[in-house]
Scaffold this motif. Structure first.
Motif, short mmCIF file in Angstrom:
data_model
loop_
_atom_site.label_atom_id
_atom_site.label_comp_id
_atom_site.label_asym_id
_atom_site.label_seq_id
_atom_site.Cartn_x
_atom_site.Cartn_y
_atom_site.Cartn_z
N ASP A 168 -13.68 -19.82 33.56
CA ASP A 168 -15.05 -19.60 33.08
C ASP A 168 -15.66 -18.54 34.00
O ASP A 168 -16.51 -18.83 34.83
CB ASP A 168 -15.84 -20.90 33.12
CG ASP A 168 -17.17 -20.80 32.39
OD1 ASP A 168 -17.44 -19.73 31.80
OD2 ASP A 168 -17.93 -21.78 32.41
N TYR A 169 -15.18 -17.32 33.82
CA TYR A 169 -15.55 -16.22 34.72
C TYR A 169 -17.04 -15.87 34.59
O TYR A 169 -17.68 -16.16 33.58
CB TYR A 169 -14.68 -14.99 34.43
CG TYR A 169 -14.77 -14.47 33.01
CD1 TYR A 169 -15.77 -13.58 32.62
CD2 TYR A 169 -13.83 -14.85 32.05
CE1 TYR A 169 -15.85 -13.10 31.32
CE2 TYR A 169 -13.91 -14.38 30.74
CZ TYR A 169 -14.91 -13.51 30.39
OH TYR A 169 -15.01 -13.04 29.09
N ARG A 170 -17.57 -15.24 35.62
CA ARG A 170 -18.98 -14.86 35.61
C ARG A 170 -19.24 -13.75 34.59
O ARG A 170 -18.50 -12.77 34.53
CB ARG A 170 -19.41 -14.40 37.00
CG ARG A 170 -19.59 -15.54 37.99
CD ARG A 170 -19.77 -15.04 39.41
NE ARG A 170 -18.51 -14.52 39.95
CZ ARG A 170 -18.38 -13.96 41.14
NH1 ARG A 170 -19.44 -13.83 41.93
NH2 ARG A 170 -17.21 -13.54 41.56
N LYS A 171 -20.30 -13.94 33.81
CA LYS A 171 -20.68 -12.94 32.83
C LYS A 171 -21.61 -11.90 33.46
O LYS A 171 -22.18 -12.11 34.52
CB LYS A 171 -21.35 -13.61 31.63
CG LYS A 171 -20.39 -13.92 30.48
CD LYS A 171 -19.19 -14.78 30.88
CE LYS A 171 -19.50 -16.23 31.02
NZ LYS A 171 -18.30 -17.08 31.27
N SER A 172 -21.75 -10.79 32.78
CA SER A 172 -22.36 -9.61 33.39
C SER A 172 -23.82 -9.78 33.77
O SER A 172 -24.28 -9.16 34.73
CB SER A 172 -22.21 -8.41 32.46
OG SER A 172 -20.85 -8.14 32.20
N PHE A 173 -24.58 -10.58 33.02
CA PHE A 173 -25.99 -10.77 33.37
C PHE A 173 -26.15 -11.70 34.56
O PHE A 173 -27.22 -11.79 35.15
CB PHE A 173 -26.78 -11.29 32.16
CG PHE A 173 -26.93 -10.26 31.07
CD1 PHE A 173 -27.35 -8.97 31.36
CD2 PHE A 173 -26.64 -10.58 29.76
CE1 PHE A 173 -27.49 -8.02 30.37
CE2 PHE A 173 -26.77 -9.63 28.75
CZ PHE A 173 -27.20 -8.35 29.05
N THR A 174 -25.08 -12.42 34.92
CA THR A 174 -25.06 -13.18 36.17
C THR A 174 -24.67 -12.26 37.32
O THR A 174 -25.35 -12.19 38.35
CB THR A 174 -24.07 -14.35 36.08
OG1 THR A 174 -24.49 -15.23 35.05
CG2 THR A 174 -23.98 -15.10 37.40
N LYS A 175 -23.56 -11.55 37.13
CA LYS A 175 -23.11 -10.56 38.11
C LYS A 175 -22.15 -9.61 37.41
O LYS A 175 -21.17 -10.05 36.81
CB LYS A 175 -22.43 -11.22 39.31
CG LYS A 175 -22.28 -10.29 40.50
CD LYS A 175 -21.92 -11.05 41.75
CE LYS A 175 -21.92 -10.12 42.97
NZ LYS A 175 -21.60 -10.85 44.22
N PRO A 176 -22.42 -8.30 37.45
CA PRO A 176 -21.58 -7.35 36.73
C PRO A 176 -20.24 -7.11 37.42
O PRO A 176 -19.94 -7.73 38.45
CB PRO A 176 -22.44 -6.07 36.70
CG PRO A 176 -23.30 -6.18 37.91
CD PRO A 176 -23.58 -7.66 38.10
N PHE A 177 -19.45 -6.21 36.84
CA PHE A 177 -18.16 -5.85 37.44
C PHE A 177 -18.37 -5.54 38.91
O PHE A 177 -19.34 -4.87 39.28
CB PHE A 177 -17.58 -4.61 36.72
CG PHE A 177 -16.29 -4.13 37.32
CD1 PHE A 177 -15.08 -4.67 36.92
CD2 PHE A 177 -16.28 -3.15 38.30
CE1 PHE A 177 -13.89 -4.25 37.50
CE2 PHE A 177 -15.09 -2.72 38.88
CZ PHE A 177 -13.90 -3.27 38.47
N PRO A 178 -17.45 -6.02 39.78
CA PRO A 178 -16.13 -6.57 39.47
C PRO A 178 -16.06 -8.09 39.36
O PRO A 178 -14.95 -8.65 39.37
CB PRO A 178 -15.30 -6.09 40.65
CG PRO A 178 -16.26 -6.15 41.81
CD PRO A 178 -17.59 -5.72 41.23
N ALA A 179 -17.21 -8.79 39.25
CA ALA A 179 -17.19 -10.25 39.35
C ALA A 179 -16.28 -10.90 38.32
O ALA A 179 -15.40 -11.69 38.67
CB ALA A 179 -18.62 -10.79 39.22
N GLY A 180 -16.48 -10.60 37.02
CA GLY A 180 -15.68 -11.24 35.98
C GLY A 180 -14.21 -10.91 36.11
O GLY A 180 -13.34 -11.78 35.97
N PHE A 181 -13.92 -9.65 36.39
CA PHE A 181 -12.53 -9.23 36.59
C PHE A 181 -11.91 -9.93 37.78
O PHE A 181 -10.79 -10.47 37.71
CB PHE A 181 -12.47 -7.71 36.76
CG PHE A 181 -11.16 -7.23 37.32
CD1 PHE A 181 -10.00 -7.27 36.57
CD2 PHE A 181 -11.09 -6.72 38.61
CE1 PHE A 181 -8.79 -6.83 37.08
CE2 PHE A 181 -9.89 -6.28 39.14
CZ PHE A 181 -8.74 -6.33 38.37
N ASP A 182 -12.62 -9.94 38.91
CA ASP A 182 -12.09 -10.61 40.10
C ASP A 182 -11.85 -12.09 39.85
O ASP A 182 -10.85 -12.66 40.33
CB ASP A 182 -13.06 -10.44 41.27
CG ASP A 182 -13.03 -9.05 41.88
OD1 ASP A 182 -12.08 -8.29 41.58
OD2 ASP A 182 -13.95 -8.72 42.64
#
Length: 310
Positions: A98-112
């Motif tokens: 359940d990776y972080r979505k962009s409005f929570t934190k943008p790239f690289p968060a979801g990718f990482d």
């Protein structure tokens, strides 16, 4: 896609409501487990949903599944029917972050988050009852983009051996929304929504003036040597048509084994939203029939991308 979702505040509210009232979706014959790990940037706790078939003993292949949602919304539970079909087509343990979505934190968060999940699974293979090598990586839409990005980094680092990847109609080209030649207005996901998704995902890079890396937008990659076998398809009436076709051409230019199909006149996610329409059934059959074939060839037999046993 409802026009109201074009407003970031609405998407944030929707994500909050979905998370607040989220419920585990049980699959008959499949053990469901949740784990949490710390994000590699140390700022968040990442939830993993793990599905393992019951009454199957021994070490199983692992499939990292990244859910879709334009990088701005969604969770693993929305993909439970797809996950169930993978498991019941061929036995595997599906690990869905359940990776972080962009409005929570943008790239690289979801990718990482997705890549960290892959490394965590590798390091906890014995505990999870999975093979520490020959992973499968899959996802639809933005999840397909994340699958392609994770596979690219695994190719670059050699951290994990990817047996094959399944980036289905992947969201991989951040230049599409600003290209008039590729502007498209169709149901579910159009150029305007695509612009919103990419704008949110790349917001941090845009603010700092950094160059967009291929791990953020895999279509920017120019070296396709050493990629694993690949399964994908796309409809011709959706924003991701051109980038998917170009991605397949680039892989095939390096003699990567690719199973690919184009579906004329089909919009985004038609396979999931088209019910029992013949073309939707054909696309679903393409997905799982090729999953079975690649599993047998590249996981069970251990062949490399050329089909030669390794």
């Amino acid at each position: 896609m409802p026009k109201i979702l074009r407003f970031p505040r609405v998407v944030k509210l929707l994500n909050y409501v979905v998370e607040r009232f989220r419920q585990a979706k049980v699959i008959e014959g499949v053990h469901l487990e949740e784990r949490t790990i710390r994000s590699s940037d140390g700022t968040a706790t990442l939830r993993l949903v793990i599905y393992r078939p019951e009454n199957v003993s021994g070490e199983l292949p692992a499939l990292l599944y990244c859910h879709g949602g334009g990088y701005i919304m969604g969770n693993p539970e929305q993909s439970v029917e797809m996950i169930e079909k993978f498991i019941k087509t061929r036995p595997c343990v599906v690990i869905a972050p359940d990776y972080r979505k962009s409005f929570t934190k943008p790239f690289p968060a979801g990718f990482d988050d997705c890549y960290d999940t892959l490394l965590w699974a590798r390091d906890h293979a014995a505990e999870l009852g999975i093979a520490a090598t020959r992973f499968i990586v899959a996802g639809h839409s933005a999840g397909g983009g994340l699958a392609a990005a994770v596979t690219l980094k695994a190719r670059d680092t050699q951290d994990v051996d990817i047996a094959f990847q399944m980036p289905i109609y992947p969201m991989i080209d951040d230049t599409q929304p600003d290209d008039p030649a590729r502007e498209i207005h169709t149901p579910v996901w159009d150029t305007r929504m695509n612009k919103l998704g990419w704008g949110a995902y790349l917001a941090g890079l845009k603010r700092s003036g950094e160059e967009i890396p291929a791990y953020a937008a895999p279509a920017r990659n120019s070296d396709y040597r050493g990629f694993p076998p690949t399964i994908t398809f796309v409809g011709t009436l959706e924003p991701f048509y051109w980038e998917t076709a170009a991605y397949v051409d680039a892989l095939r230019s390096e003699q990567v084994d690719v199973a690919y199909e184009e579906y004329e006149g089909c919009y985004h996610a038609f396979d999931a939203l088209g019910g029992q329409a013949e073309v939707s059934r054909k696309a679903r059959a393409f997905t799982y029939d090729n999953f079975a074939a690649f599993y047998d060839k590249y996981v069970v037999s251990g062949a490399d991308a050329s089909g030669v046993p390794s």
